[in-house]
Design a protein around this motif. Structure first.
Motif, PDB file in Angstrom:
ATOM      1  N   TYR A  28      28.280  39.341  45.614  1.00  0.00           N
ATOM      2  CA  TYR A  28      29.438  39.968  44.975  1.00  0.00           C
ATOM      3  C   TYR A  28      30.690  39.287  45.518  1.00  0.00           C
ATOM      4  N   PRO A  29      31.681  38.976  44.667  1.00  0.00           N
ATOM      5  CA  PRO A  29      32.840  38.207  45.149  1.00  0.00           C
ATOM      6  C   PRO A  29      33.600  38.911  46.266  1.00  0.00           C
ATOM      7  N   PRO A  81      34.043  43.721  54.707  1.00  0.00           N
ATOM      8  CA  PRO A  81      33.864  45.002  54.003  1.00  0.00           C
ATOM      9  C   PRO A  81      32.548  45.033  53.227  1.00  0.00           C
ATOM     10  N   LEU A 112      40.411  47.397  54.750  1.00  0.00           N
ATOM     11  CA  LEU A 112      40.565  46.227  53.888  1.00  0.00           C
ATOM     12  C   LEU A 112      41.039  45.025  54.698  1.00  0.00           C
TER      13      LEU A 112
ATOM     14  N   VAL B  50      41.201  48.216  44.727  1.00  0.00           N
ATOM     15  CA  VAL B  50      41.344  46.915  45.378  1.00  0.00           C
ATOM     16  C   VAL B  50      41.255  45.819  44.326  1.00  0.00           C
ATOM     17  N   GLY B  93      41.394  47.928  38.608  1.00  0.00           N
ATOM     18  CA  GLY B  93      41.028  46.793  37.767  1.00  0.00           C
ATOM     19  C   GLY B  93      39.599  46.927  37.269  1.00  0.00           C
ATOM     20  N   ILE B 100      31.766  47.597  40.953  1.00  0.00           N
ATOM     21  CA  ILE B 100      31.379  48.256  42.213  1.00  0.00           C
ATOM     22  C   ILE B 100      31.638  49.762  42.154  1.00  0.00           C
ATOM     23  N   ASN B 122      41.318  43.112  32.409  1.00  0.00           N
ATOM     24  CA  ASN B 122      41.788  41.746  32.113  1.00  0.00           C
ATOM     25  C   ASN B 122      40.625  40.757  32.053  1.00  0.00           C
ATOM     26  N   TYR B 125      38.005  38.953  37.561  1.00  0.00           N
ATOM     27  CA  TYR B 125      38.464  39.360  38.882  1.00  0.00           C
ATOM     28  C   TYR B 125      39.693  38.518  39.172  1.00  0.00           C
ATOM     29  N   THR B 128      40.459  37.790  43.557  1.00  0.00           N
ATOM     30  CA  THR B 128      39.528  36.934  44.293  1.00  0.00           C
ATOM     31  C   THR B 128      39.379  35.557  43.650  1.00  0.00           C
TER      32      THR B 128
END
Ligand SMILES: Cc1ncc(C[n+]2csc(CCOP(=O)(O)OP(=O)(O)O)c2C)c(N)n1
Ligand code: SF4
Lengths: 349, 250, 184
Positions: A28-29, A81, A112, B50, B93, B100, B122, B125, B128
Motif C-alpha cells: 500500500y503506498p 504507520p 503521522l 490523510v 480523499g 484503507i 480525484n 493518490y 504520495t
C-alpha cells in the motif's frame, strides 16, 4: 557474472527480491518507500509474478499470509504507520510459523510524524511488535549493497526458520544512490516446505493456524518458538567491526547512523582519537556475545541512534558490568552530520 | 467599494499550498462558506483525513482533529457522540475514504451517525505521488498501474456515492463537480444542504466532489477540468442519490 | 580523493538532474559515489537540494554538513549553505539568480556563472543546469568532461535522447565560460 550498478537503495532491494524468487508483492503506498511498489508494478508482469496494490496494510500483510501458506516467497514493504497496522498479521505469521519478508523504510513518528529518516521503530521491530510472545528476525542494512544482499538473505532466513523477517532501513538508505555489485544469488540450503497448503490430495489435510486450546498445547507451542529464537541467536547473528583494534571508545550504531559514525570516526582518528565502530547487522538476534567479548577489553561505549534511545538498552544488557555505556540521540528531522557525531564522541572520549 | 470576493470567516488569511489548478482549495472554500452561511464556526469541529487535505488545519480557522489514514469517520463518531450539539465533518480523499478507510465509512453511514462527510474524488493518490486509487478509471495509468488500470488486475473504479446511498443509515448522499460555474453553484448548494441535514439532526450526510489533480494527471488546469467533464462525469454521474425529508430519520 | 558537494536551488531548476548526472559520471570512472536527493515538503517551488560524495575510498556518511564545494542556484540556498562550505572550499553561483556581492566570505574560491543568459544563447532556458555542471566539472575536475557528457545518455530515458546533443553543448558552454573566467 558480477556487474557494477549505480542505483538507489529501494531499487536494489526490489531487484534482490526478484532475484531471490519472490513473485508475490502486496503493498500500500506510503512515503518514503513508494519506489518499491512502483518498481514491482512495472517488473512483476515481466517475470510472471503478481503485484497487488492492497486496500490497506492490514490487507497486504494478510495477502502475504495466504501466499506464504501456499509455499510462495512473498513480501511487502511499508513505512512506520503502515508497519503499525501490520502488527496483528505479523503476530499471526509468527504464531503460524510462516515465512515472510517485510520491509520497513522507517520514517519519523509517533502518529503521522514526518517522512524524514528515523530509527524510531527499533523497539517495535525487535520486540515482536504485535501481541503475544514472539520475535521476528530483523536485518539492518547500511548501504545500497546491503539493501540488496540482506534482501536475498532475508528470504532464506524466513524459509530456514519459518518466521517473518523484517528489513529495517530508513528514508536515507531507500533514496541514496550508490554503487552496488550485482552478485548472483546463492541460496542457503533450506529444509523442504512439507507444510504448505495445496489441497489434501493423497495425504492428510494440513493446517496453518495459531489457535491452541488443548491442555498444555499453547505452552508447548511457545517453548517451541522460544527454541527457534535461541537457534537464531546461535546461528544467525551478524555484525561488522570497524577500526575496533586498540580502540578506547567504541561507537555502537546501525543503519544510516552507523555510516555517519564511520565518517565521524575517520575525523576523530585524524585528530589522534582511538575510536572504533561496532555495527549490529542483525538487530534480532542482537550480537550480544560479540559485544560482551569486546567489552572485556574496551571500557567505554557510545551508542548513537536516530531516536531518543532504544538500542542502547540492548547494548547495556550485552556489555560487561564494568563498561560504561553512553548514549547520543539524534531525533528525527534530518540525519546527523559527521561533525555533530564527532562533537558527541569527544564529550565522552 | 462593494466587496465581491470575500474570504469566508472560517478560513484563515493564508494562501493555499496546493498545486496550481487543484480543486482542494475550491472545496475548502465551499465548506467554509457553508459553515459561515449557517454561522457554525464556533461550534464546528473538522476531522482531517490523510492526503493532500491533511493540512485543513492550516487553512480552516476552526477546531480540527487529525485522524489516522482512513479512520476519520470513526474519530468523527467519537467526537459527535461526546458532543452531540456540535457540528462535525470529515474531509477525506479517495485513497483515505474508499481504500484503507472503506470499513469506517460504511459503518459510520450504516449507524446513521449525525455528521457530514466531504469526500474528494480525484481518481489518484495525490500526496504520495500519483498511485492508483480505488476510483482510478479503467485504462488510466498511474505510478502503480503503469500499464493503465486493468479490471482483471485491479478491479473496477468504485462509485462511492451510489454505494453509500444503498445503506439504510444514510440520510443524504450526492455527487457534484467543480469544473464549470454551473456545477460549482450546484456544489455550493449541495454542501450547504449536507450541513443543514446535520443541523436538523437528520443523520448521516455525504457529499462526493469530483476534483482535479493536475499534477498527478500530468495536465494543465484547463485540460484537467476537461478531463472531469469528458472522463469522470460519464463514469461518476452527478446528482443526489438519496435525501430523506422531514423527520423520518429517528 | 574525497570530495563532498551540495547542490541547492528551487524545484524545477534541474538540480536533481545535474546531481545524478555528476554521480553517474563518477560511477562510470569507477569511483565510489553516493547521491542523496533531499526534497522540500511542497511539491513545487520548494527547496530542491542534493548531496554528492565522490571518493576513491569507501564512503561513510552520504550526508554532509560542511562540503568542499557548493553549487548555489537561488538566494535562499546561499543563505542556507554559503556559511557551511569548508574554509578554502569552492562556491559556484548561478549569477542569473544570485548576486555574487551577497557572498560575505573571503575564504572561498568563488565562480559566478550567468547560466540563464548562457543557456539563452543556446536557445533554451532550461539548459541552465547543464551550463552550471559543465562549469563545475571544468573547475574541480572531479570527473572528466568527456565522462560527464557520456553520462547523459544514462540518466535520460530513451525517448529524451534527441535532447542529448543540446545538453552536451550546454555542458561545453559552461566549461568554456569557466575556463575563460578567473576566480574573484
Ligand atoms: C497507515 C498509512 N498508510 C499509508 C499512508 C500514506 N498516505 C498518505 S496520504 C495517502 C493517500 C492520499 O490519497 P487520497 O486519500 O486520495 O488524497 P489526496 O492526496 O489525493 O487528496 C497515503 C496512502 C499513511 N499516512 N498511513
Ligand atoms: S498533488 Fe494533486 S491533490 Fe495534491 S495538491 Fe497537487 S493537485 Fe492537489
Amino acid at each position: 557474472m558480477e556487474k557494477r550498478l549505480f542505483l538507489r537503495g529501494n531499487h536494489a532491494l526490489a531487484i534482490g527480491a526478484i532475484k531471490a524468487g519472490c513473485r508475490f508483492y502486496f503493498g500500500y503506498p506510503i512515503t518514503p518507500q513508494n519506489d518499491i511498489p512502483e518498481f514491482f508494478s512495472k517488473q512483476m508482469v515481466k517475470v510472471e509474478g503478481c503485484f497487488i496494490q492492497a486496500e490497506s496494510e492490514v490487507a497486504s500483510i494478510n495477502m502475504i499470509l495466504g501466499a506464504s501458506a501456499a509455499g510462495a516467497r512473498a513480501m511487502t514493504s511499508s513505512s512506520s504507520p503502515g508497519l503499525s497496522l501490520m502488527q496483528e498479521g505479523l503476530s499471526y505469521l509468527a504464531g503460524s510459523e510462516l515465512p515472510a519478508v517485510v520491509v520497513n523504510i522507517n520514517r519519523s513518528g509517533p502518529g503521522l510524524g514526518g517522512i524524514s529518516a528515523s530509527q524510531g521503530d527499533y523497539f517495535q521491530a525487535t520486540r515482536g511488535g504485535g501481541h503475544g510472545d514472539y520475535r521476528t528476525l530483523v536485518l539492518a542494512p547500511s548501504s545500497v549493497q546491503e539493501m540488496h544482499d540482506l534482501t536475498l538473505l532475508a528470504f532464506d532466513l524466513a524459509d530456514k526458520y519459518r518466521n517473518p523477517v523484517i528489513i529495517l532501513a530508513d528514508a536515507v538508505l531507500g533514496q541514496i544512490q550508490e554503487t552496488m555489485v550485482d552478485r548472483p544469488y546463492q541460496p542457503l540450503e533450506l529444509p523442504p516446505k512439507d507444510w504448505i497448503l495445496a489441497g489434501a490430495s493423497g495425504r492428510d489435510p494440513r493446517l496453518i493456524k495459531s489457535l491452541y486450546l488443548k491442555e498444555g498445547e499453547m505452552e508447548r507451542h511457545n517453548w517451541k518458538l522460544f527454541e527457534k529464537y535461541q537457534r537464531m541467536k546461535r546461528e544467525d547473528v551478524r555484525h561488522e567491526n570497524y577500526l575496533e583494534e586498540e580502540a578506547e571508545l567504541i561507537i555502537v550504531s546501525f543503519g544510516t547512523a552507523a555510516r555517519v559514525a564511520k565518517s565521524a570516526i575517520r575525523l576523530a582518528r585524524a585528530e589522534g582519537l582511538k575510536v572504533g565502530l561496532f555495527r549490529p547487522i542483525t538487530l534480532f538476534p542482537f550480537p550480544e556475545k560479540a559485544l560482551f567479548d569486546l567489552s572485556q577489553r574496551v571500557k567505554r561505549f557510545l551508542t548513537i541512534e536516530m531516536n531518543t534511545g532504544q538500542m542502547v538498552e540492548d547494548v547495556k544488557l550485552s556489555v560487561a558490568r564494568d563498561a560504561d555505556v553512553h548514549f547520543y540521540g539524534h531525533a528525527p528531522g534530518s540525519p546527523p552530520a559527521p561533525e555533530e557525531l564527532l562533537n558527541a564522541l569527544k564529550k565522552v572520549y | 467599494m462593494k466587496q465581491v470576493f470575500k474570504r469566508p470567516r472560517s478560513l484563515k488569511d493564508v494562501s493555499f499550498h496546493f498545486c496550481p489548478g487543484c480543486h482542494h482549495g475550491t472545496i475548502h472554500r465551499l465548506v467554509a462558506e457553508a459553515i459561515d452561511y449557517y454561522d457554525l464556526r464556533e461550534r464546528t469541529i473538522g476531522v482531517a483525513g490523510v492526503g493532500c487535505s491533511v493540512f485543513v488545519y492550516e487553512y480552516f480557522d476552526i477546531d480540527v482533529a487529525e485522524a489516522p489514514h482512513g479512520r476519520a469517520p470513526a474519530v468523527a463518531t467519537g467526537l459527535k457522540r461526546a458532543l452531540p450539539d456540535r457540528i462535525v465533518f470529515t474531509y477525506q480523499g479517495d485513497g483515505d475514504l474508499a481504500s484503507i478507510g472503506m470499513s469506517e465509512i460504511v459503518h459510520t453511514a450504516n449507524r446513521g451517525e449525525n455528521l457530514t462527510v466531504i469526500f474528494v474524488n480525484n481518481t489518484v493518490y495525490g500526496m504520495t505521488g500519483g498511485q492508483m486509487a480505488p476510483t482510478t478509471l479503467l485504462g488510466q495509468p498511474t505510478t502503480t498501474s503503469p500499464y493503465g488500470r486493468d479490471f482483471l488486475q485491479n478491479g473496477y473504479p468504485i462509485r462511492m456515492a451510489e454505494m453509500i446511498a444503498t445503506l439504510e443509515g444514510t440520510s443524504f448522499c450526492a455527487r457534484v463537480a467543480l469544473n464549470t460555474p454551473a456545477n460549482l453553484m450546484k456544489a455550493k448548494k449541495t454542501v450547504r444542504r449536507a450541513f443543514e441535514m446535520q443541523m436538523n439532526n437528520m443523520g448521516f450526510s455525504f457529499v462526493e466532489l469530483l476534483a482535479s489533480c493536475p499534477t498527478n494527471w500530468g495536465m494543465n488546469p484547463l485540460k484537467a477540468n476537461e478531463r472531469v467533464e469528458k472522463e469522470l462525469i460519464p463514469y461518476f454521474p452527478l446528482g443526489t442519490f438519496k435525501e430523506r425529508k422531514g423527520t423520518d430519520h429517528q | 580523493m574525497y570530495h563532498e558537494i551540495i547542490m541547492s536551488g528551487v524545484g524545477g531548476q534541474g538540480i536533481m538532474v545535474i546531481g545524478s548526472l555528476l554521480a553517474q559520471a563518477a560511477f562510470m570512472e569507477n569511483l565510489n559515489v553516493t547521491y542523496t536527493p533531499i526534497y522540500g515538503v511542497e511539491k513545487r517551488g520548494g527547496h530542491a537540494d542534493c548531496t554528492v560524495v565522490i571518493s576513491s575510498e569507501e564512503i561513510g556518511s552520504p550526508i554532509v554538513d560542511s562540503p568542499q564545494s557548493c553549487i548555489i542556484m537561488s538566494r535562499p540556498s546561499l543563505g542556507k549553505y554559503g556559511p557551511r562550505v569548508k574554509p578554502g572550499g569552492f562556491l559556484l553561483l548561478n549569477s542569473s539568480f544570485v548576486d555574487p556581492l551577497e557572498v560575505r566570505r573571503k575564504d572561498l574560491d568563488i565562480l559566478s556563472v550567468p547560466a540563464l543568459e548562457i543557456a539563452q544563447t543556446l536557445g533554451n532556458d532550461r539548459l541552465s543546469n547543464m551550463v552550471i555542471i559543465g562549469a563545475f566539472v571544468e573547475k574541480t575536475r572531479v570527473v572528466s568532461l568527456d565522462t560527464l557528457a557520456a553520462a547523459l545518455s544514462q540518466i535520460f530515458e530513451e525517448h529524451y535522447h534527441h535532447l542529448l546533443p543540446a545538453n552536451a553543448a550546454a555542458i561545453s558552454k559552461g566549461a568554456e565560460y569557466a575556463r575563460n573566467s578567473f576566480h574573484q
